[in-house]
Scaffold this motif. Structure first.
Motif, short mmCIF file in Angstrom:
data_model
loop_
_atom_site.label_atom_id
_atom_site.label_comp_id
_atom_site.label_asym_id
_atom_site.label_seq_id
_atom_site.Cartn_x
_atom_site.Cartn_y
_atom_site.Cartn_z
N ILE A 1 0.82 -1.22 0.00
CA ILE A 1 0.00 0.00 0.00
C ILE A 1 0.85 1.26 0.00
O ILE A 1 0.58 2.23 -0.73
N ASP A 2 1.92 1.27 0.80
CA ASP A 2 2.76 2.48 0.92
C ASP A 2 3.48 2.81 -0.38
O ASP A 2 4.01 3.93 -0.52
N GLU A 3 3.52 1.88 -1.31
CA GLU A 3 4.20 2.12 -2.57
C GLU A 3 3.39 3.00 -3.51
O GLU A 3 3.94 3.59 -4.44
N PHE A 4 2.07 3.11 -3.27
CA PHE A 4 1.26 3.91 -4.20
C PHE A 4 0.22 4.80 -3.52
O PHE A 4 -0.53 5.49 -4.21
N ILE A 5 0.18 4.80 -2.18
CA ILE A 5 -0.74 5.68 -1.47
C ILE A 5 0.00 6.44 -0.37
O ILE A 5 0.72 5.84 0.42
N ASP A 6 -0.17 7.75 -0.33
CA ASP A 6 0.38 8.58 0.74
C ASP A 6 -0.72 8.82 1.78
O ASP A 6 -1.84 9.22 1.42
N TYR A 7 -0.40 8.57 3.04
CA TYR A 7 -1.40 8.75 4.10
C TYR A 7 -0.71 8.90 5.44
O TYR A 7 0.46 8.53 5.60
N ASP A 8 -1.43 9.44 6.41
CA ASP A 8 -0.93 9.59 7.77
C ASP A 8 -1.09 8.24 8.47
O ASP A 8 -2.21 7.81 8.77
N LYS A 9 0.00 7.58 8.74
CA LYS A 9 -0.05 6.23 9.32
C LYS A 9 -0.69 6.22 10.71
O LYS A 9 -1.31 5.24 11.11
N SER A 10 -0.54 7.31 11.44
CA SER A 10 -1.11 7.36 12.78
C SER A 10 -2.64 7.44 12.74
O SER A 10 -3.31 7.11 13.72
N LEU A 11 -3.20 7.86 11.61
CA LEU A 11 -4.64 8.02 11.49
C LEU A 11 -5.33 6.90 10.73
O LEU A 11 -6.47 6.54 11.05
N PHE A 12 -4.67 6.35 9.73
CA PHE A 12 -5.37 5.48 8.80
C PHE A 12 -4.84 4.04 8.69
O PHE A 12 -5.43 3.24 7.97
N SER A 13 -3.76 3.71 9.37
CA SER A 13 -3.18 2.37 9.23
C SER A 13 -4.16 1.26 9.64
O SER A 13 -4.28 0.24 8.96
N LYS A 14 -4.84 1.46 10.78
CA LYS A 14 -5.76 0.42 11.27
C LYS A 14 -6.89 0.18 10.26
O LYS A 14 -7.24 -0.97 9.97
N ALA A 15 -7.45 1.24 9.71
CA ALA A 15 -8.53 1.09 8.73
C ALA A 15 -8.03 0.38 7.47
O ALA A 15 -8.73 -0.47 6.91
N LEU A 16 -6.82 0.70 7.02
CA LEU A 16 -6.26 0.02 5.86
C LEU A 16 -5.99 -1.45 6.15
O LEU A 16 -6.17 -2.31 5.29
N ASP A 17 -5.57 -1.75 7.38
CA ASP A 17 -5.41 -3.15 7.79
C ASP A 17 -6.73 -3.89 7.64
O ASP A 17 -6.79 -5.00 7.10
N ASP A 18 -7.80 -3.27 8.14
CA ASP A 18 -9.12 -3.90 8.10
C ASP A 18 -9.59 -4.13 6.67
O ASP A 18 -10.18 -5.17 6.35
N ILE A 19 -9.33 -3.16 5.80
CA ILE A 19 -9.74 -3.30 4.40
C ILE A 19 -8.98 -4.45 3.75
O ILE A 19 -9.56 -5.28 3.04
N CYS A 20 -7.68 -4.52 3.99
CA CYS A 20 -6.86 -5.55 3.35
C CYS A 20 -7.10 -6.94 3.94
O CYS A 20 -6.80 -7.94 3.30
N ASN A 21 -7.66 -7.01 5.14
CA ASN A 21 -8.03 -8.30 5.72
C ASN A 21 -9.36 -8.80 5.18
O ASN A 21 -9.79 -9.91 5.51
#
Length: 244
Positions: free
Chosen positions: A28-48
């Motif tokens: 994900i970090d290779e093509f999306i810029d985001y604040d890891k402190s805010l959005f990492s958990k939600a991205l984890d949930d999406i990818c799971n």
């Protein structure tokens, strides 16, 4: 149980390059810029979620080389308004805007900002909004644009459906329900994403110890069943969250 084989078969009908389901989270970090402190958990949930994981896989494959997307938190600029009046999530094709003010600390939408859905009895009722669901929804728009910018732009036009239609546009109809045309269904959609989460929650409960044995009279074994309730699968209806 979620039928992965049928999901992949249906996905290939609308996204022919989807031949397998790799683990996309580490990329994900290779093509999306985001604040890891805010959005990492939600991205984890999406990818799971197999639907979310497939969406990000397709999106990565469809992006032009070197192209990066972004997640922007618009919460600070909306903070001065009442929650019901604040701008929510949106897609600008090359990224998404997310208003974190309309979610609680666990990522569930606040009461003023919910959707509507159909319950198991066919009634229209409130549907809990989630941060992961909103991020998924907006990136599905990005996927459609990456695949077909002209077609996506036409589908997103507010005149692509009759006035007063609860979906507001063909793009929202497809993104939420998966419906494209009669007999053509895209499983990379909100309702399929939610259905997978429901199936996984149900399977997880089945696999955990919900039977508690105890010794009865004369050494016999009694088993007490302690059912655990999970939310029913409730398909979202319409784009704008108004019951009318």
């Amino acid at each position: 149980m979620f039928n992965r084989a049928v999901f992949l078969e249906d996905t290939n009908k609308t996204h022919p390059i989807m031949s397998n389901i790799p683990d996309i989270r580490s990329k994900i970090d290779e093509f999306i810029d985001y604040d890891k402190s805010l959005f990492s958990k939600a991205l984890d949930d999406i990818c799971n979620n197999i639907v979310g994981n497939s969406m990000f896989t397709l999106l990565m494959m469809k992006l032009s080389p070197g192209k990066r997307l972004k997640i922007i938190n618009i919460g600070p600029e909306e903070a001065g308004k009442q929650p019901v009046d604040q701008t929510g999530s949106s897609c600008f094709w090359h990224g998404i805007n997310i208003n974190l003010n309309v979610y609680d600390i666990s990522g569930v939408g606040i009461p003023e900002r919910q959707y509507y859905c159909i319950d198991e009895k066919g009634n229209i009722t409130l549907k809990l909004k989630s941060l992961s669901g909103s991020i998924f929804h907006e990136f599905v728009h990005c996927l459609h644009y990456a695949e077909d910018p002209i077609g996506c732009g036409a589908d997103a036009d507010e005149n692509s459906l009759p006035k007063g239609n609860p979906w507001t546009s063909n793009e929202e109809l497809r993104t939420i329900s998966g419906y494209i045309d009669p007999g053509i269904y895209d499983p990379i959609c909100d309702n399929c994403f939610d259905f997978y989460n429901y199936c996984i929650a149900k399977d997880r409960i089945r696999s955990t110890a919900i039977f508690k044995p105890c010794i009865g009279e004369k050494g016999s074994i009694k088993v007490h069943h302690y059912p655990i309730k999970i939310p029913r699968y409730t398909p979202r209806v319409g784009h704008i969250g108004y019951k009318e």
